[in-house]
Every structure is written in structure tokens, then in C-alpha cells.
Enzyme design. Sequence first.
Site, PDB file in Angstrom:
ATOM      1  N   THR A 177       0.855  -1.188   0.000  1.00 23.25           N
ATOM      2  CA  THR A 177       0.000   0.000   0.000  1.00 23.25           C
ATOM      3  C   THR A 177       0.888   1.234   0.000  1.00 23.25           C
ATOM      4  OG1 THR A 177      -1.743  -1.169   1.182  1.00 23.25           O
ATOM      5  CG2 THR A 177      -1.806   1.238   1.228  1.00 23.25           C
ATOM      6  N   LYS A 219      -8.730  -9.077   3.595  1.00 22.42           N
ATOM      7  CA  LYS A 219      -9.141  -8.957   4.987  1.00 22.42           C
ATOM      8  C   LYS A 219      -8.393  -9.996   5.807  1.00 22.42           C
ATOM      9  CE  LYS A 219     -13.524  -9.673   4.233  1.00 22.42           C
ATOM     10  NZ  LYS A 219     -13.541  -9.783   2.751  1.00 22.42           N
ATOM     11  N   TYR A 278     -21.018  -1.799  12.359  1.00 22.29           N
ATOM     12  CA  TYR A 278     -21.129  -2.277  13.728  1.00 22.29           C
ATOM     13  C   TYR A 278     -20.400  -1.343  14.683  1.00 22.29           C
ATOM     14  CZ  TYR A 278     -22.970  -6.637  11.871  1.00 22.29           C
ATOM     15  OH  TYR A 278     -23.740  -7.567  11.232  1.00 22.29           O
ATOM     16  N   ALA A 279     -21.117  -0.904  15.724  1.00 20.87           N
ATOM     17  CA  ALA A 279     -20.488  -0.075  16.751  1.00 20.87           C
ATOM     18  C   ALA A 279     -19.591  -0.946  17.619  1.00 20.87           C
ATOM     19  CB  ALA A 279     -21.565   0.594  17.602  1.00 20.87           C
ATOM     20  N   GLY A 280     -18.553  -0.359  18.160  1.00 25.98           N
ATOM     21  CA  GLY A 280     -17.642  -1.123  19.002  1.00 25.98           C
ATOM     22  C   GLY A 280     -16.649  -0.217  19.696  1.00 25.98           C
ATOM     23  N   CYS A 306      -3.834  -1.636   8.613  1.00 26.65           N
ATOM     24  CA  CYS A 306      -4.260  -0.900   7.421  1.00 26.65           C
ATOM     25  C   CYS A 306      -5.019   0.382   7.720  1.00 26.65           C
ATOM     26  CB  CYS A 306      -5.125  -1.802   6.530  1.00 26.65           C
ATOM     27  SG  CYS A 306      -4.233  -3.202   5.835  1.00 26.65           S
ATOM     28  N   LYS A 359      -3.147   3.357   9.602  1.00 29.62           N
ATOM     29  CA  LYS A 359      -2.009   3.825   8.808  1.00 29.62           C
ATOM     30  C   LYS A 359      -2.454   4.498   7.520  1.00 29.62           C
ATOM     31  CE  LYS A 359       0.319   0.590   6.685  1.00 29.62           C
ATOM     32  NZ  LYS A 359       0.152   0.894   5.238  1.00 29.62           N
ATOM     33  N   LYS A 361      -8.974  -7.931  15.652  1.00 27.36           N
ATOM     34  CA  LYS A 361     -10.173  -8.543  15.092  1.00 27.36           C
ATOM     35  C   LYS A 361     -10.010 -10.050  15.173  1.00 27.36           C
ATOM     36  CE  LYS A 361     -10.594  -9.035  10.620  1.00 27.36           C
ATOM     37  NZ  LYS A 361     -10.759  -8.792   9.173  1.00 27.36           N
TER      38      LYS A 361
END
Length: 473
Positions: A121, A157, A261-263, A270, A273, A331
Site C-alpha cells: 500500500t 481482509k 457495527y459499533a464497538g 491498514c 495507517k 479482530k
Amino acid sequence: MNVTIIGCGYVGLVTGACLADIGNDVCCFDVDKNRIDILEAGGVPIHEPGLREIIARNRATGRLSFTTEVRPAIEHGDVIFIAVGTPSGEDGSADLQYVLAAAKEIGRHMTGFTVVVDKSTVPVGTAERVRETIAAQLAQRNEEALFSVVSNPEFLKEGAAIEDFTRPDRIVIGCDDDMPGERARETMKRLYAPFNRNHERTLSMDVRSAEFTKYAANAMLATRISFMNELANLAERVGADIDAVRRGIGSDPRIGYHFLYAGCGYGGSCFPKDVHALVRTAEENGQAMQILQAVSSVNAAQKQVLARKIVARFGEDLAGHTFGVWGLAFKPETDDMREAPSRVLIASLLARGARVVAYDPVAMEEAKRAFATDFRGNADALARLSLADDQMAVANGADALIVLTEWKAFKSPDFEALKRLLKQAVLFDGRNLYDPLAMLEAGIEYHSIGRVSASAAAASSKHSGGPVAAYTA
């Protein structure tokens, strides 16, 4: 086709293994001898479901090899992928030293027409810098070999990278319009042909647009997350349930449900940055990215939301309190601890004198390294942090349980067993995994993000039209 991968990190290994799996002869190069030794011994230095099996299968057939020898690696590849890290610099810009070092080695050793692919990237304009670096090395060698620099950003992902690579929703290829560029475009088309069997997924464009596309995609996803988190915080204040709101707006096909989704904030290698890098690119070009600056600020604040709830419940001084933590990786299905919300929350708890016992199904070794860095020179904090071998062990004698990562193993626990183990039946849910009404019935004091309290929800269901109080503890 002969393919070389420079960089055996997350993107490089997935790319190399998947390209070998469709019949290419792939050589993966890395300067890190320890990493190559692990791969040569049959191990995998990162956690990604399915990757170990693909690597083993293709090493056995001879289609996938690993080396620390740069010359044979470069000479091997008709297509050379640069898949090295681009960490954030102090000013937020992408650090291109590893990309340009790879380009320099390519220029030193390449022979014949070569397609050089920027898989890392990188900010807009990087392909030009790579091209100039390679050309300078060729000039020193008095070599006139043709080459073309292509932008082919990854959209993987963590936790689903194999599926994303082999069943992509799009393949972005940015090439120049000159003769080497057209030749490179045809080469890339042949390379990716097996992934276009059912329908064409390739999006061809100019190099700069391809470079920009990667940053734009991650910035949009990060924006959706921060947007929902900011709404969740307001929902608590006004007595709304953010999960109901999510369903209400996500059903609109123009919006959809993904990344709504709230969290407790986003993390990983990724989004943080890339948002910073895009903001920095804008600054360098005389523009302020006001939305993305807010996205980053909201995310930083969101990582403190659970700490504020815990302080509101137990007080500012947490000395003498123990908190169990489920989930350390940013995650599920990864061991990545970079920018993980767990690091922020645990640091906040330890700074207030608490003791923390944590567990993650996969990220324990990475967590040890991360926390050793976070608390270097702070022996007292490290002494109050321990990592458990079992998810239920973290609850034993704890004043509360905190859920930070939505691993499947945490979604349907034995709540009665948890109540017996916890000193106080208190649960802080940073991922909104559980039903507030079910927690009320189980006798657990439940704190989530952006949802009405269980008692308020129960009252509302009994008295239709009655007031619903926000749960803000």
C-alpha cells in the site's frame, strides 16, 4: 509463469502461496533470515486460516520456494511483486524506504523484460519513484532492459485473505499507456486469468488512480466504523439502540450492512495507517481532509469508551480491582496486535492501578511482544498484567469481564459458570455480542456500546410508549 515476491509478510505470503497454487513457479524473498528459516522448516510466521496448508502443498510440488539470496530471486521473476511494509512515519506519511530498497535491488539484478508490481500500500506517485530508482540502477550497469511498474493494490481482509485472493470482488491493475505498459497489462491479465473464469473482475486504470483506489477504499471503511461509533455514543444519551438503528439504515441498499457495527474502535495494520497517510498526502498537496481527520479522532476517542464506562462503575482508582479480558487481537481470525483497542484499554486500566488477566485464542505470543514494548521500563505495570491459558480462567476472582474481540469462542459462553467465577457479575461488552435482555435474565450487570440498558428495554416492552432510559454507565 515465473513470479518473485519481495517481502514474506502478510501480503507477500498470501500472494505468493495463492499464485503458486494455480500453477506458477513462485520464489519468495525476504531479508529476515529468521522468517525464511521458519518457512523453510514448514512453519508460518503469521496466523491466517488456510495459509499453512497452501504453503505446504506448494512447497511439496516445488512451485513455492523461499530464500534470502536476492540475486537469484530477482533473476527468477518475469513478474516481481514488491510486498514490503510501508509503516507510518512520524508525520503520518507512508515510509517508502523498504519499497525503494526493493526497487534498487531489482534494478541491480533484473535481466530481460520485467513487470514490477507495487503490491504494498503506497501513496500516489510511488510507481514513478520506483521506476526512477530502477532506471538509475540500470543506467549504472549500462543495461537497457525494458520494464514496467504496475500498481496492483491488495484488498485482503485478515482472517479471510485466502478467500479474498482466490475469489476477489475486484482486481485493480494500474498500468502506463506506453508499449512496456501495454505489455505489462497483458502479462497481468494472463497471471490473473484463473480468477476471472466466471466473470471479469479486473479493473484496468492508470497507475495513479490504482494507487489512490487502495487508500480511498480503506478510508471509506474506516469512515463507516467511526460514523457508527459516534452515533452509538449519541444513541446512549438519547435512549436509542444502535443495533436497531444499524438494522434500520443497513436495510437501505444504498447503505448496506457492512462495517456498520459499533464497538471499541478499529485497529490493525491498514485502516489507521492508511487514513493517516491519505491525510498527509492531502496536506502535501494543499488540501485538508476534514472528514478523515475526524474519522481518526473519533477512533482514538472510541478506544477510551470502555475505560470511561469502567471508571464510572468502579471509580477512578482501580487499585485492588482485577479485570478479565477476552480478546487481544484487533479482530478475530488473526494474531495482529497492531493498533489493537486492547492495548489502549489495558494500558488505561493498569495506569489506574488495576490488575488485568487476558486471553486470546490466537494472539498470545504477539500480545506478549506487544505488551513488552508498550510497558518497557514499567515493571510494575507488567507485573499486574498476566495472560491466561484458558478463556474461563480470566474470570476467576475478577471484578468484571471485558470483551474486546468478537471471536466465535466468546459468543455463547456458559454464563452461569462465569457468574460463579466472577467476584462480581459485571460484563463490559466492547463488541455488542450479547442480548441485554438475556443478560438481565441471567443476573449479569451488562454494559455495552450504544444500546439501551436491559432494564430499560424490559420496561419498554412492558409499557409500550413509555420512556426508555439510556444506559450510560
